[in-house]
Enzyme design. Structure first.
Site, PDB file in Angstrom:
ATOM      1  N   ASN A  60       0.685  -4.992   3.655  1.00 53.68           N
ATOM      2  CA  ASN A  60       1.628  -6.007   3.180  1.00 53.68           C
ATOM      3  C   ASN A  60       2.605  -6.408   4.273  1.00 53.68           C
ATOM      4  O   ASN A  60       2.994  -5.593   5.099  1.00 53.68           O
ATOM      5  CB  ASN A  60       2.379  -5.488   1.963  1.00 53.68           C
ATOM      6  CG  ASN A  60       1.446  -5.165   0.817  1.00 53.68           C
ATOM      7  OD1 ASN A  60       0.285  -5.564   0.853  1.00 53.68           O
ATOM      8  ND2 ASN A  60       1.914  -4.455  -0.176  1.00 53.68           N
TER       9      ASN A  60
ATOM     10  N   CYS B 206       9.547 -12.355  28.801  1.00 55.16           N
ATOM     11  CA  CYS B 206       8.404 -12.722  29.650  1.00 55.16           C
ATOM     12  C   CYS B 206       8.102 -14.223  29.624  1.00 55.16           C
ATOM     13  O   CYS B 206       7.212 -14.677  30.343  1.00 55.16           O
ATOM     14  CB  CYS B 206       7.161 -11.929  29.234  1.00 55.16           C
ATOM     15  SG  CYS B 206       6.382 -12.554  27.746  1.00 55.16           S
TER      16      CYS B 206
ATOM     17  N   SER C 160      -7.839  -4.461  -2.497  1.00 56.46           N
ATOM     18  CA  SER C 160      -9.236  -4.743  -2.820  1.00 56.46           C
ATOM     19  C   SER C 160     -10.153  -4.092  -1.796  1.00 56.46           C
ATOM     20  O   SER C 160     -11.366  -4.029  -1.989  1.00 56.46           O
ATOM     21  CB  SER C 160      -9.481  -6.256  -2.858  1.00 56.46           C
ATOM     22  OG  SER C 160      -9.176  -6.830  -1.599  1.00 56.46           O
TER      23      SER C 160
ATOM     24  N   HIS D 183      -0.593  -5.441   9.256  1.00 50.77           N
ATOM     25  CA  HIS D 183      -0.663  -6.903   9.356  1.00 50.77           C
ATOM     26  C   HIS D 183       0.679  -7.530   9.720  1.00 50.77           C
ATOM     27  O   HIS D 183       0.863  -8.734   9.559  1.00 50.77           O
ATOM     28  CB  HIS D 183      -1.189  -7.503   8.043  1.00 50.77           C
ATOM     29  CG  HIS D 183      -2.627  -7.150   7.786  1.00 50.77           C
ATOM     30  ND1 HIS D 183      -3.207  -7.162   6.526  1.00 50.77           N
ATOM     31  CD2 HIS D 183      -3.608  -6.769   8.633  1.00 50.77           C
ATOM     32  CE1 HIS D 183      -4.477  -6.806   6.618  1.00 50.77           C
ATOM     33  NE2 HIS D 183      -4.747  -6.557   7.882  1.00 50.77           N
TER      34      HIS D 183
HETATM   35  P1  OAD Z   1      -5.954  -8.318  -2.508  1.00 53.48           P
HETATM   36  O1  OAD Z   1      -5.292  -9.462  -3.177  1.00 53.48           O
HETATM   37  O2  OAD Z   1      -7.256  -8.541  -1.865  1.00 53.48           O
HETATM   38  O3  OAD Z   1      -6.155  -7.139  -3.552  1.00 53.48           O
HETATM   39  C1  OAD Z   1      -5.121  -6.702  -4.386  1.00 53.48           C
HETATM   40  C2  OAD Z   1      -5.618  -5.516  -5.185  1.00 53.48           C
HETATM   41  O4  OAD Z   1      -4.534  -5.036  -5.971  1.00 53.48           O
HETATM   42  C3  OAD Z   1      -6.770  -5.808  -6.126  1.00 53.48           C
HETATM   43  O5  OAD Z   1      -7.763  -4.794  -5.973  1.00 53.48           O
HETATM   44  C4  OAD Z   1      -6.127  -5.724  -7.523  1.00 53.48           C
HETATM   45  O6  OAD Z   1      -7.032  -5.208  -8.483  1.00 53.48           O
HETATM   46  C5  OAD Z   1      -5.012  -4.729  -7.270  1.00 53.48           C
HETATM   47  N1  OAD Z   1      -3.847  -4.822  -8.168  1.00 53.48           N
HETATM   48  C6  OAD Z   1      -3.308  -5.916  -8.767  1.00 53.48           C
HETATM   49  N2  OAD Z   1      -2.195  -5.587  -9.438  1.00 53.48           N
HETATM   50  C7  OAD Z   1      -1.987  -4.265  -9.246  1.00 53.48           C
HETATM   51  C8  OAD Z   1      -0.998  -3.333  -9.659  1.00 53.48           C
HETATM   52  N3  OAD Z   1       0.055  -3.706 -10.394  1.00 53.48           N
HETATM   53  N4  OAD Z   1      -1.133  -2.044  -9.268  1.00 53.48           N
HETATM   54  C9  OAD Z   1      -2.198  -1.641  -8.525  1.00 53.48           C
HETATM   55  N5  OAD Z   1      -3.157  -2.472  -8.100  1.00 53.48           N
HETATM   56  C10 OAD Z   1      -3.064  -3.756  -8.453  1.00 53.48           C
HETATM   57  O7  OAD Z   1      -4.880  -7.709  -1.478  1.00 53.48           O
HETATM   58  P2  OAD Z   1      -5.142  -6.781  -0.202  1.00 53.48           P
HETATM   59  O8  OAD Z   1      -6.206  -5.804  -0.445  1.00 53.48           O
HETATM   60  O9  OAD Z   1      -3.806  -6.273   0.198  1.00 53.48           O
HETATM   61  O10 OAD Z   1      -3.860 -10.123   5.115  1.00 53.48           O
HETATM   62  O11 OAD Z   1      -5.626  -7.848   0.863  1.00 53.48           O
HETATM   63  C11 OAD Z   1      -5.811  -7.453   2.187  1.00 53.48           C
HETATM   64  C12 OAD Z   1      -5.363  -8.529   3.142  1.00 53.48           C
HETATM   65  O12 OAD Z   1      -5.979  -9.763   2.779  1.00 53.48           O
HETATM   66  C13 OAD Z   1      -3.877  -8.838   3.095  1.00 53.48           C
HETATM   67  O13 OAD Z   1      -3.092  -7.927   3.843  1.00 53.48           O
HETATM   68  C14 OAD Z   1      -3.812 -10.215   3.690  1.00 53.48           C
HETATM   69  C15 OAD Z   1      -5.121 -10.835   3.220  1.00 53.48           C
HETATM   70  O14 OAD Z   1      -5.841 -11.454   4.243  1.00 53.48           O
HETATM   71  C16 OAD Z   1      -2.826 -10.637   5.863  1.00 53.48           C
HETATM   72  O15 OAD Z   1      -1.788 -11.020   5.368  1.00 53.48           O
HETATM   73  C17 OAD Z   1      -3.066 -10.653   7.317  1.00 53.48           C
END
Ligand code: OAD
Length: 271
Positions: A118, A167, A206, A135
Site C-alpha cells: 500500500n 543531483c 489478491s 510500492h
Molecule cells: P487488490 O485490490 O488486488 O486485492 C485486495 C484484496 O483484499 C482482495 O484479495 C480482497 O479479497 C481483499 N479484501 C477486501 N476487503 C478486505 C478486508 N476488509 N479485509 C481483508 N481483505 C480484504 O490489492 P493488492 O493485492 O494490494 O500497486 O494489489 C497489489 C498492487 O496492485 C497494489 O499495490 C497496486 C496495484 O497495482 C501499486 O500501487 C504500484
C-alpha cells in the site's frame, strides 16, 4: 507446506493462528489494499474495486511519465486541486483496527517486519516501524536518477517537473508506476526479510502482482508457512496452514487478543 487451512475466522482458527505466530522464530507480514478497505480506501480488484469499476490503468505509466514529465506533473497539480476518488479517500483515511493490531504485534515482539504494497502510509500512522513499503508512499517524492526520497517539501515543487537538489535528476511521485522498476533497495529489503521468515502473514492482498506475490512463495519454498487473512480465497489459500476469512480489521485484533497468553520466541531468523 501443504494447505490444510482452517477456514473462517472462528475461535479455533484464530487460536491456531495465534499459536503459530507465537511459535515462529521470525514472523513477517505482507499486506495489500484489503487492510485499508476498512479505512475507507477502495481496493483495486474484486468486488467494489477501483479497477473493477473503472478499468485498469495503462500498463506503461512509467514510460508515459518519462516521455512527458512536465505533462505528468501538470496533471498531478490539477489533481491536487480536484482529487480523484482514490486520492480523496487516502487524504482523509485513518488507520483502522487492522493497522493498529499489526503495530501492536511489532511492539510486543511477535512481528519482525511488515512489507506493505500500500502507498497510503497508514501503517506508519498506526505506529509500525519495521516496515518496507514496496510500492512506495504517496506522501513522498523520489528522484529517478539518485533515488533520494522524502516529503514534497524536501524537493520544492516550484519547477515543473521538479529537479533533485542533490543531483539535478527529475523527481516523480515515490509511488511505483506500472512499467517502473521497483527501487533496488526496496526489493532487496523485502527478499531479505522473506528469506529470514519461517512464517509470513498474507493479509488483504489478491497476491497477483509481482514481485510482491513472490515473497510468500519464497517463504513456502524454503519450508516456511503462511497464514492468510482475506475476505475471499486467493491463489495462496490452498497453501496456507491457517486461512482466516473475514475483514482484516476484525480478524487481526482477535489474533492479537488470542496472543495475550503467549510470549514471543526470541528473534531467530529462519536462515
Ligand atoms: P487488490 O485490490 O488486488 O486485492 C485486495 C484484496 O483484499 C482482495 O484479495 C480482497 O479479497 C481483499 N479484501 C477486501 N476487503 C478486505 C478486508 N476488509 N479485509 C481483508 N481483505 C480484504 O490489492 P493488492 O493485492 O494490494 O500497486 O494489489 C497489489 C498492487 O496492485 C497494489 O499495490 C497496486 C496495484 O497495482 C501499486 O500501487 C504500484
Amino acid at each position: 507446506m501443504p494447505g490444510n487451512g482452517s477456514l473462517n475466522g472462528d475461535e479455533a482458527a484464530i487460536r491456531a493462528a495465534a499459536e503459530q505466530i507465537a511459535a515462529a522464530r521470525y514472523c513477517t507480514a505482507l499486506t495489500g489494499a484489503g487492510i485499508s478497505k476498512e479505512s475507507g480506501i477502495p481496493t483495486f480488484r474484486g468486488e467494489g474495486g477501483l479497477w473493477t469499476r473503472q478499468g485498469e490503468p495503462p500498463m506503461n505509466g512509467y514510460q508515459l511519465f518519462l516521455e512527458d514529465p512536465r505533462g505528468w506533473w501538470l496533471e498531478r497539480l490539477e489533481q491536487q486541486r480536484n482529487p480523484p476518488e482514490f486520492a480523496k479517500a487516502i487524504a482523509t483515511a485513518r488507520p483502522n483496527p487492522g493497522h493498529l493490531a499489526l503495530a501492536q504485534l511489532e511492539q510486543r515482539g511477535f512481528l519482525k517486519h511488515l512489507i506493505s504494497q500500500n502507498v497510503d502510509g497508514l501503517h506508519l500512522d498506526a505506529g509500525s516501524t519495521r516496515l518496507t513499503e514496496i510500492h512506495g508512499n504517496r506522501r513522498k517524492l523520489r528522484c529517478i536518477a539518485c533515488g533520494r526520497r522524502g516529503p514534497a517539501r524536501d524537493f520544492g515543487e516550484d519547477d515543473v517537473p521538479p529537479h533533485c537538489d542533490a543531483c539535478g535528476g527529475i523527481v516523480k511521485a515515490d509511488t511505483v508506476m506500472f512499467g517502473e522498476p521497483i527501487p533496488r533497495a526496496f526489493i532487496d529489503a523485502c527478499f531479505a526479510e522473506a528469506a529470514k521468515s519461517d512464517l509470513m502473514l498474507v493479509i488483504g492482498t489478491s497476491a497477483t502482482v509481482h514481485p510482491a506475490a513472490d515473497l510468500p512463495l519464497q517463504v513456502l519454498r524454503r519450508g516456511g508457512a503462511i497464514i492468510e487473512m482475506n475476505v475471499d480465497a486467493t491463489p495462496f489459500s490452498a497453501y496456507a496452514t491457517v486461512s482466516l476469512r473475514g475483514p482484516a480489521g476484525v480478524l487481526l485484533p482477535q489474533v492479537v487478543q488470542a496472543l495475550d497468553s503467549f510470549d514471543p520466541r526470541p528473534e531467530r531468523p529462519a536462515v
